[in-house]
Design a protein around this motif. Structure first.
Motif, PDB file in Angstrom:
ATOM      1  N   LEU A 185      -3.640   4.183  10.267  1.00 40.76           N
ATOM      2  CA  LEU A 185      -4.360   3.102   9.590  1.00 40.76           C
ATOM      3  C   LEU A 185      -3.406   1.975   9.203  1.00 40.76           C
ATOM      4  O   LEU A 185      -3.682   0.789   9.421  1.00 40.76           O
ATOM      5  CB  LEU A 185      -4.984   3.640   8.305  1.00 40.76           C
ATOM      6  N   LEU A 186      -2.277   2.355   8.618  1.00 37.79           N
ATOM      7  CA  LEU A 186      -1.340   1.341   8.132  1.00 37.79           C
ATOM      8  C   LEU A 186      -0.617   0.651   9.279  1.00 37.79           C
ATOM      9  O   LEU A 186      -0.243  -0.520   9.168  1.00 37.79           O
ATOM     10  CB  LEU A 186      -0.357   1.967   7.141  1.00 37.79           C
ATOM     11  N   HIS A 192      -3.341   8.406   7.899  1.00 41.42           N
ATOM     12  CA  HIS A 192      -3.148   7.210   7.079  1.00 41.42           C
ATOM     13  C   HIS A 192      -2.056   6.305   7.645  1.00 41.42           C
ATOM     14  O   HIS A 192      -2.121   5.084   7.503  1.00 41.42           O
ATOM     15  CB  HIS A 192      -2.826   7.614   5.643  1.00 41.42           C
ATOM     16  N   ALA A 198      -7.016   6.379  -1.660  1.00 39.08           N
ATOM     17  CA  ALA A 198      -7.604   6.295  -0.327  1.00 39.08           C
ATOM     18  C   ALA A 198      -6.587   6.602   0.767  1.00 39.08           C
ATOM     19  O   ALA A 198      -6.967   6.957   1.885  1.00 39.08           O
ATOM     20  CB  ALA A 198      -8.198   4.901  -0.094  1.00 39.08           C
ATOM     21  N   PHE A 199      -5.283   6.486   0.443  1.00 42.17           N
ATOM     22  CA  PHE A 199      -4.249   6.727   1.448  1.00 42.17           C
ATOM     23  C   PHE A 199      -3.574   8.093   1.276  1.00 42.17           C
ATOM     24  O   PHE A 199      -2.530   8.351   1.859  1.00 42.17           O
ATOM     25  CB  PHE A 199      -3.217   5.595   1.429  1.00 42.17           C
ATOM     26  N   THR A 200      -4.167   8.934   0.423  1.00 38.21           N
ATOM     27  CA  THR A 200      -3.624  10.284   0.298  1.00 38.21           C
ATOM     28  C   THR A 200      -4.692  11.346   0.564  1.00 38.21           C
ATOM     29  O   THR A 200      -4.382  12.527   0.541  1.00 38.21           O
ATOM     30  CB  THR A 200      -3.037  10.517  -1.104  1.00 38.21           C
ATOM     31  N   SER A 201      -5.948  10.924   0.782  1.00 40.49           N
ATOM     32  CA  SER A 201      -7.029  11.882   1.015  1.00 40.49           C
ATOM     33  C   SER A 201      -7.665  11.627   2.369  1.00 40.49           C
ATOM     34  O   SER A 201      -7.974  10.478   2.718  1.00 40.49           O
ATOM     35  CB  SER A 201      -8.085  11.734  -0.094  1.00 40.49           C
ATOM     36  N   LEU A 244       3.414   9.398   4.234  1.00 40.29           N
ATOM     37  CA  LEU A 244       1.955   9.410   4.387  1.00 40.29           C
ATOM     38  C   LEU A 244       1.540  10.290   5.556  1.00 40.29           C
ATOM     39  O   LEU A 244       2.323  10.542   6.473  1.00 40.29           O
ATOM     40  CB  LEU A 244       1.425   7.979   4.572  1.00 40.29           C
ATOM     41  N   SER A 245       0.299  10.738   5.525  1.00 41.00           N
ATOM     42  CA  SER A 245      -0.216  11.612   6.578  1.00 41.00           C
ATOM     43  C   SER A 245      -0.299  10.839   7.888  1.00 41.00           C
ATOM     44  O   SER A 245      -0.338   9.601   7.883  1.00 41.00           O
ATOM     45  CB  SER A 245      -1.606  12.118   6.198  1.00 41.00           C
ATOM     46  N   LEU A 287       0.816  -1.224   0.000  1.00 43.33           N
ATOM     47  CA  LEU A 287       0.000   0.000   0.000  1.00 43.33           C
ATOM     48  C   LEU A 287       0.842   1.264   0.000  1.00 43.33           C
ATOM     49  O   LEU A 287       0.423   2.289  -0.542  1.00 43.33           O
ATOM     50  CB  LEU A 287      -0.963  -0.014   1.189  1.00 43.33           C
TER      51      LEU A 287
END
Lengths: 208, 208, 208
Positions: free
Chosen positions: A124-125, A121, B62-65, A117-118, A54
C-alpha cells in the motif's frame, strides 16, 4: 527516498521527471511562478512525504536532503522558460515518468518493510509513494486525481512492482538487483499499457 | 480503531459501511476500479488515520491491522458488481452509517484521551475520526465536503457523542458501556435529525 | 505557535485574523455553521499543524493549547452574526492578515530551526506555516488555492521573512527582536505589494 542499493542519481532523476510533470500541469492551468514551484515540489516529493508521515519517519526524507528540494526547483526553472519545448518532448517525459513510477513503488515498499510494516501495508505504502505526488498535484490544481478515473494502468503497475518487492523481501531476497527488478517490472507493465492502450474497468453497468 | 471494550466485529462493521458509502460515491462520479478502491479505503480509514497522525500514534492503526485494509476491499468488490442493488438499500446504508458515526466519534475521543490530550482536543479528534473519512472522500472526488454546507446534523451528533465520552472519562467512568452509551446517543441524534429533517443554520442573512 | 520572545497575545491575534478570513470564505460559499467553524479553524491552525506534523512535533501545538482552538471559535461567532460589518472592514482585515503572514513565517521558521532542520528546509516550513492554512481553506472550499495563481506577492514576502530569520539564526542572532524584525520585513513587503500592485510572473508566453 532512495532505498539501499539505488544510486542516488537515479532517485534524483525520478524526482526531476515528476517535478517536470507538476510544472507542466501548472502551465496548463495558467498558474503563476509560485504555483509552478509548489506543484513541481509537491508532485515530486508528495508521495514520499505521505509515506514517511505514515510510517513515522519524521522529518520526511524530503526535509533532510538538499537535493530533493533543489532538483524540483531546477525543473521549475526549465519549465518556466522552455515549456513549449518540454511539451514537445512529452513522449519522452511519459517514458521517464514510467521509470519514476517503477523506481518509487519499489523503494517506497522497501522503506516501509524496513520500518517493520507488514507486506500488505508495505505494498500500500509503495503505491502511495509512487502515485501520491500526482494525486496531490491534481487536488491542488482543482481537479479529480486522474488516477481515480482515467482508466490508465498507472496504479496497477505500481502495485505489481510493490508486490514483487514485498514477496522478495519476505523470501529474504535483498539488494539493489531485487529493487531494480521490481522497478523494471512495474515500468515495463506501464509502458506496455501505454503502447497497447490497456484500460482498467469501470463498475459493472457504468457506461463510457 | 476500536477502543477497549468495543467488540472488533462492531468496529469492522463501521469500517464496512463507510467503505460502501465511498464505493457508491465512486459509482456516481463514474470513477474506474482504482478510484473505487481508493475512495472506499479513504472513506473508511481516513478519519482514523488523520487522528492517529495528529496524536502521534504512528503507524496509524489502519497500517498495522489486516482487517482494516481488507474489509474496504470486500466492500469495493460488492459495490463494483452489485451497486444498483446496494443503491436500493440506501435507507439501510444511512442507518448503518449513523451507527458508524456514533461508534467512531466515541472510540476516536477515547483514543485521544488515552494519549493524554485535553478533553476539548479529544472531542475535536473524535469528530475528526467520525467525519474525516467523508471529508477526504468528497475532496478526492472534486467536491466541497458535504459536511460543510449540506446543513444536515452530521458533525453535531458526532460532537455530542464525543463530548459525552470526554465528560464521562474526566469523571472516571470507563469501560465498554460508557463507550456504547456515547455512541448510541450520537447515533440516536443523527437518526432523529434524518427523521425530522433538522437543519443546521446558515450565517445570518445568507439566503437558501 | 509562538516562538520564544513572541508575546502570546500577538500570536493569538494572528490566529484570530486568519480565522476571520476563513469565516468570510465560508459566507461567500454559503456554507452552514459547521462549514464556517471548520474553515475558521483550518485557516488559522492548518499551516502550523502541517509544520508540526512534518518536523515531528506531535501532538501539534494546536492540540495542546486551548487558546488556539477557542480563538477561531470566537472569530466564527463574530463572522456568523456580523459578516456584513466585517466585510466592510476588509481593508483592515488585509492589514492584519499581512501582520499574521509576517509573524507566522518568522515563528514557523524558528521552530523548524530549533528542531534541527537545515536553514533551507526551515525556510520552506516557515512558508508552509504562513500560507498552509489558506491553502487548506481554499481546497476545502473547492477552489484552486489562490496563492498558486493570483499573482499577488503573498508567498514571496513569507519567503523573505523566513530567509531573514534563517540567516540570522545561522549567524547566532537570537531573541524576540530578530523574530520581530523578520516578521516586520515580510509584512512590509506584503503591504508594499498591495499598495503598488506588484505581481508575480506567469511562465513565459502564458497570456493573462
Amino acid at each position: 527516498m532512495a532505498g539501499p542499493g539505488v544510486p542516488e542519481v537515479l532517485d534524483l532523476a525520478g524526482i526531476f521527471v515528476f517535478a517536470v510533470s507538476g510544472g507542466l500541469a501548472a502551465v496548463r492551468q495558467r498558474l503563476d511562478v509560485v504555483g509552478m514551484v509548489v506543484l513541481a515540489e509537491i508532485t515530486a516529493l508528495g508521495g514520499g512525504i505521505l509515506r514517511d508521515l505514515l510510517i513515522g519517519a519524521v522529518p520526511p526524507a524530503a526535509f533532510t536532503s538538499l537535493g530533493y528540494v533543489l532538483v524540483p526547483l531546477a525543473a521549475s526553472a526549465l519549465v518556466f522558460f522552455w515549456h513549449p519545448q518540454v511539451t514537445r518532448l512529452l513522449p519522452a517525459v511519459l517514458l521517464f515518468d514510467a521509470a519514476g513510477l517503477g523506481l518509487f513503488c519499489a523503494t517506497g515498499t522497501l522503506k516501509a518493510l524496513e520500518h517493520g510494516l507488514s507486506p500488505l501495508h508495505s505494498v500500500l505504502l509503495g503505491v502511495v509513494t509512487a502515485v501520491g505526488g500526482g494525486v496531490l498535484r491534481d487536488m491542488l490544481g482543482g481537479q479529480i486525481p486522474s488516477v481515480l478515473y482515467d482508466r490508465q494502468l498507472y496504479a496497477l503497475p505500481a502495485m505489481l512492482g510493490a508486490a514483487v518487492m514485498a514477496v522478495a523481501y519476505t523470501a529474504d531476497l535483498h539488494g539493489g538487483a531485487v529493487t531494480a527488478g521490481a522497478a523494471v517490472l512495474a515500468t515495463g507493465l506501464r509502458l506496455l499499457a501505454i503502447r497497447y492502450g490497456w484500460r482498467t474497468p469501470r463498475p459493472r453497468g457504468v457506461p463510457d
